[in-house]
Scaffold this motif. Structure first.
Motif, PDB file in Angstrom:
ATOM      1  N   THR A   4       1.736   2.039  -3.505  1.00  0.00           N
ATOM      2  CA  THR A   4       0.634   2.176  -4.458  1.00  0.00           C
ATOM      3  C   THR A   4       0.378   3.647  -4.790  1.00  0.00           C
ATOM      4  N   ARG A  34       7.675   8.309   3.589  1.00  0.00           N
ATOM      5  CA  ARG A  34       6.931   7.510   4.572  1.00  0.00           C
ATOM      6  C   ARG A  34       7.569   7.651   5.950  1.00  0.00           C
ATOM      7  N   TYR A  35       8.903   7.618   6.006  1.00  0.00           N
ATOM      8  CA  TYR A  35       9.645   7.747   7.263  1.00  0.00           C
ATOM      9  C   TYR A  35       9.384   9.110   7.917  1.00  0.00           C
ATOM     10  N   MET A  92       1.406  13.343   1.002  1.00  0.00           N
ATOM     11  CA  MET A  92       0.603  12.194   0.561  1.00  0.00           C
ATOM     12  C   MET A  92       0.527  11.125   1.645  1.00  0.00           C
ATOM     13  N   PHE A  93       1.517  11.102   2.554  1.00  0.00           N
ATOM     14  CA  PHE A  93       1.544  10.095   3.613  1.00  0.00           C
ATOM     15  C   PHE A  93       0.965  10.605   4.924  1.00  0.00           C
ATOM     16  N   LYS A 151       2.234   5.793  -6.411  1.00  0.00           N
ATOM     17  CA  LYS A 151       3.363   6.729  -6.385  1.00  0.00           C
ATOM     18  C   LYS A 151       4.133   6.745  -7.705  1.00  0.00           C
ATOM     19  N   GLU A 178       0.814  -1.221   0.000  1.00  0.00           N
ATOM     20  CA  GLU A 178       0.000   0.000   0.000  1.00  0.00           C
ATOM     21  C   GLU A 178       0.850   1.276   0.000  1.00  0.00           C
ATOM     22  N   ALA A 221       6.793  11.175   7.428  1.00  0.00           N
ATOM     23  CA  ALA A 221       5.404  11.300   7.872  1.00  0.00           C
ATOM     24  C   ALA A 221       5.164  10.452   9.118  1.00  0.00           C
ATOM     25  N   MET A 222       5.688   9.235   9.123  1.00  0.00           N
ATOM     26  CA  MET A 222       5.462   8.300  10.237  1.00  0.00           C
ATOM     27  C   MET A 222       6.069   8.823  11.527  1.00  0.00           C
ATOM     28  N   ASN A 223       7.227   9.471  11.430  1.00  0.00           N
ATOM     29  CA  ASN A 223       7.903   9.956  12.627  1.00  0.00           C
ATOM     30  C   ASN A 223       7.699  11.460  12.852  1.00  0.00           C
ATOM     31  N   PRO A 253      -1.601  11.833   7.518  1.00  0.00           N
ATOM     32  CA  PRO A 253      -3.062  11.688   7.621  1.00  0.00           C
ATOM     33  C   PRO A 253      -3.765  13.032   7.457  1.00  0.00           C
TER      34      PRO A 253
END
Lengths: 476, 476
Positions: free
Chosen positions: A79, A112-113, A350-351, A81, A76, A115-117, A353
């Motif tokens: 997906t 992703r890294y 895009m990552f 990108k 996902e 946004a996640m952190n 929320p």
């Protein structure tokens, strides 16, 4: 069916046969690496290490940190990108649990890294392998498993300062790698979009026309124009207007001139891009790199996610790649291009929320291409590539001195000396000297009854054959 | 259903939902890394780099080359190498073409590499990630994606010399990593087999009894004996005879004593193993490492492919791992074990079409366990881990000096100095000094109108606050 498809089918059938037991129950192994991949032998690793050291030193000189991410991501995450190229993503088999894919580049995992952190600013490099089920052209350094080498600056900063540093980094790295003359083309997505608008390209055709313009480095303008008119449905007028712009090259002066252009100056996007381009060149001047940087309106770059400045470094003279059957057309694709990048202010959002944006600018060094060039250089050069760093071989001309040789070797290791000893009880002196010649060990420490009695070691220079007795105590 | 299975199912369903468009057509991203994997942040990378540097320096000191292999192999290459554990192999999806699997360790790819390239002798190290669909216990450093760090010597040499060097390497690395006291257990597959034979274990039960003996490091003898008798069907007598042997520990003396043992001395395998053990210890004596090496008859090691000497390094005091729900039993498994290896003379032959053997001995450093310990040490230590190597920040207290700051920064880069500058037109001096404090930059080069006029730079030591004017010309 192409030759490589046939090879693949044959390998698959042989695997199947081996699994079924083969003929006469004999197990038939297919002794190869997966299609499009290769082992690195010690010589290639030595070259790879040298290249990495130069590049990493540069990144560190610019204050960068480094991160690493897993080789696979949730399917996902990748997906949506990569547009059409998504078909080249390697998926893992569903063995229960999450659906996974091998990473396709390092930029999406980086976003992703962040946004996640919830990281809003970082200057990082990341050197790692990525995976694409592409048609490999291995003799030209195109593999299905290959290294990417990315440097990116994320954060809300004043305009064009990090962008200029990225270009300075490309300049420094290409200089230090000593690959011959090069130049760096610079453009801006906003200038391209503004140019398309004032030329009369409809909004919805910007991206597709952009990818046609991108072909100008390997196709003549006439053919590019044909594609615009016949395939993409532009009128000849519109295409000709584009043609005028994309033939322009220059520096800060060109940006200034275009800011006075009666059409472009009316377009907000183009003006923003041109103003930033002027600013960029003023910083590049301070960094003393303008001798290699060209503002080139034909530079488009394929990726959708760029939002501002874009750039690409090209080697002027490339070592000719070996001929291959895939057609001359394809051979031109990557010739000379060894680094590229740009600004992508929307990807991290895009990552997130809540869609929070983190502006980013970065550069990717085309390391596999550089490996290929360095390997070819090493092959044509008379200098031998060493694959070990051993400084001294502990040797003896006499029999029954294994224990003494091991003891001395151990003393050298303990003193931090890079030392080797042959794993034989009584090797011949000749084979010990040969081992030095073959692997480039510069010194031999020779032990004999006399040396042991005198408490010395005979140090022999392999190249000059000079020998000198050194007191044992001085060695460790 | 376990908690982690539920997590996995939820993630899978959320992915599916996201693909279907989610509720109200909103795209719901699952912002995480794949189960059992992790990102390395800059701090973890700094620790990782430090550990790798120590280990690689040691390998190079011993004259090793390095190679690399692709992250995936033909599925067939891995088939039949890992016994029951094969179920833990990650397969790639069949997207047409060859059937592929992610590498499970570095030893099988090494053997494939040797056979494929017909290499009969090499001393190489290989540091790379491997993949196992195991039950992760990440707080204890057990992941599905993890590093292996292997050193191996392949070739037909005189007995026990390369084997002794492997042990010397483990000794050096554990000393230099400064992980506290440790010891290295040594045994030999031939001694184990001979012991089983003279104790009356039937041939076909050697392997399964071997894996029961392997549990002695985490189970009491009474429980191991119960397993042998109740589950593996040995008689009490036989088990008790094994029990006597496996309680023995010692050095060269024990090998000598067992060579006189009325039963063992009658067994050819055991005698060969014990004679080699004696020889090994004599070399270890020369290498001055016998203070940490113990000949321990209870050491068995799980892997099938060992054929001679085996060893395992254990930390005496380990930093306690955080508690987890998976049961106390499992927690004991890996406590303290940080390196292991042995001789495997048959593996390469499994890949050679003609079955030609290449004798090998090697060691694998348990690098993830070491990372965990180093990370815990760094957290409890007062010393801050730096994630960049920047030596100087170019700063100003005054406005409108961006261009001068960029110019000086560039001069420093060109002189090879690791330098940073904030990407702001007019940053406050305080925020520039704060950046130094946060990231550990030791020096600030301060520019102002006065310094520019005088042709100097004010160098400020961040820790001591001392300032000194340095002529500009001395900097580059």
């Amino acid at each position: 069916m192409t030759l490589s498809q046939i090879d693949e089918e044959v390998a698959k059938l042989l695997q199947l046969k081996a699994q079924l037991g083969g003929d006469e129950g004999k197990h038939v192994f297919v002794l190869k690496t997966a299609k499009g991949t290769r082992d690195y032998n010690p010589k290639q690793m030595a070259i790879r290490e040298k290249v990495f050291n130069i590049i990493i030193s540069c990144f560190k000189r610019h204050g960068a940190e480094t991160i690493d991410t897993p080789v696979f991501e949730l399917k996902e995450t990748l997906t949506g990108k990569y547009g059409e190229d998504s078909k080249l993503i390697y998926d893992l088999k569903d063995q229960g649990g999450e659906l996974l894919s091998l990473r396709y580049d390092l930029t999406v995992p980086f976003a992703r890294y962040l946004a996640m952190n919830k990281i809003t600013n970082i200057k990082r490099y990341h050197i790692a392998k990525v995976y694409r089920r592409d048609n490999p052209a291995m003799t030209r350094g195109r593999y299905r498993e290959f290294y990417q080498c990315d440097f990116d600056i994320a954060g809300q900063y004043d305009a064009m300062i990090p962008d200029a540093e990225c270009l300075k980094i490309v300049y420094e790295i290409l200089n230090e790698l000593d690959l011959g003359d090069f130049h760096i083309k610079v453009n801006d997505r906003r200038i391209l979009d503004g140019m398309f608008a004032v030329c009369g390209v409809p909004d919805e055709k910007f991206r597709t026309i952009c990818s046609t313009v991108d072909k100008l480095d390997k196709m003549a303008w006439e053919d590019v124009k044909k594609e615009m008119v016949n395939e993409k449905g532009l009128s000849e007028d519109v295409a000709d207007r584009i043609g005028e712009y994309v033939s322009m090259q220059g520096g800060q002066d060109l940006a200034e001139r275009l800011l006075q252009d009666p059409k472009l100056s009316q377009n907000k996007q183009a003006c923003a891009g041109l103003t930033d381009m002027k600013l960029l060149f003023s910083y590049l001047e301070l960094f003393q790199v303008t001798d290699k940087v060209v503002f080139d309106l034909s530079l488009a770059r394929g990726l959708d996610y760029y939002t501002g400045v874009i750039y690409e470094a090209i080697l002027s003279q490339t070592i000719p790649a070996p001929a291959e059957q895939n057609g001359a057309d394809e051979a031109g694709v990557s010739v000379g291009s060894v680094a590229g990048g740009g600004r992508y202010d929307g990807l991290v959002g895009m990552f997130d929320p809540k869609g929070r944006k983190v502006p980013c600018v970065g550069v990717s060094i085309g390391i596999e291409r550089i490996f290929s060039i360095m390997e070819q250089k090493a092959e044509t050069s008379s200098e031998k590539v060493r694959t070990t760093e051993t400084q001294v071989l502990v040797a003896s001309a006499q029999k029954n001195l294994l224990e003494e040789r091991l003891k001395l070797t151990s003393e050298l290791w303990n003193a931090g000396v890079k030392a080797e000893v042959l794993y034989k009880k009584n090797p011949k002196l000749l084979s010990q000297l040969q081992h030095c010649e073959e692997t480039g060990i510069p010194l031999v420490a020779i032990l004999g009854e006399q040396e042991l009695k005198d408490g010395v070691v005979k140090l022999r220079n392999v190249a000059s054959r000079e020998e000198v007795d050194v007191p044992r105590a001085d060695l460790s």
